[in-house]
Design a protein around this motif. Structure first.
Motif: not given
Length: 139
Positions: A104-110, A50, A101, A23
């Motif tokens: 994280n929102a994009h990294a947590d999506s599939t 990070h 934020r 990322w």
């Protein structure tokens, strides 16, 4: 480790770090911008916290030769990308927690969720062609 600064002499090193599974969070800024100057410390702190992500600081005027015509409406402008998929490109408030934020929102999506977004969002489709940092630096 603070964010990497895109320079003429580190383009290839940066490209090697932009692997398909990494990322990348890039801040597009300008040296004359007071907002960018004050935002920088928080952005560097995110990079230090990070280390599994690649944080890049790009002065759009000093590095126009490398990034071309990335359209920046205001500062800070954040680009979030993984491989050749641009997940986000846009102006944010100068608060590093917002960049985190978004990341994280994009990294947590599939991958499927991100693919569905690409079909339904015209901005997202345009980013793939016009805002791909890895492809731009490879040219």
């Amino acid at each position: 480790m603070p964010s990497l600064i895109l320079e003429e002499n580190n383009r290839n090193d940066l490209l090697q770090k932009m692997r398909d599974d990494t990322w990348v969070v890039a801040c597009l800024c300008a040296a004359w911008c007071d907002v960018c100057t004050s935002y920088r410390a928080g952005f560097d702190a995110l990079a230090s916290e990070h280390a599994d992500k690649l944080f890049v600081w790009i002065d759009i005027e000093d590095r126009a030769d490398l990034i071309g015509d990335f359209d920046v409406e205001n500062f800070p402008t954040i680009l979030i990308q993984r491989g050749d998929e641009v997940a986000f490109y846009g102006t944010t408030l100068p608060d590093p927690r917002i960049a985190l934020r978004l990341l994280n929102a994009h990294a947590d999506s599939t991958a499927e969720q991100r693919a569905a977004q690409s079909v339904s969002n015209p901005d997202y489709r345009a980013w793939q062609e016009e805002r791909n940092l890895r492809r731009t630096l490879s040219a």
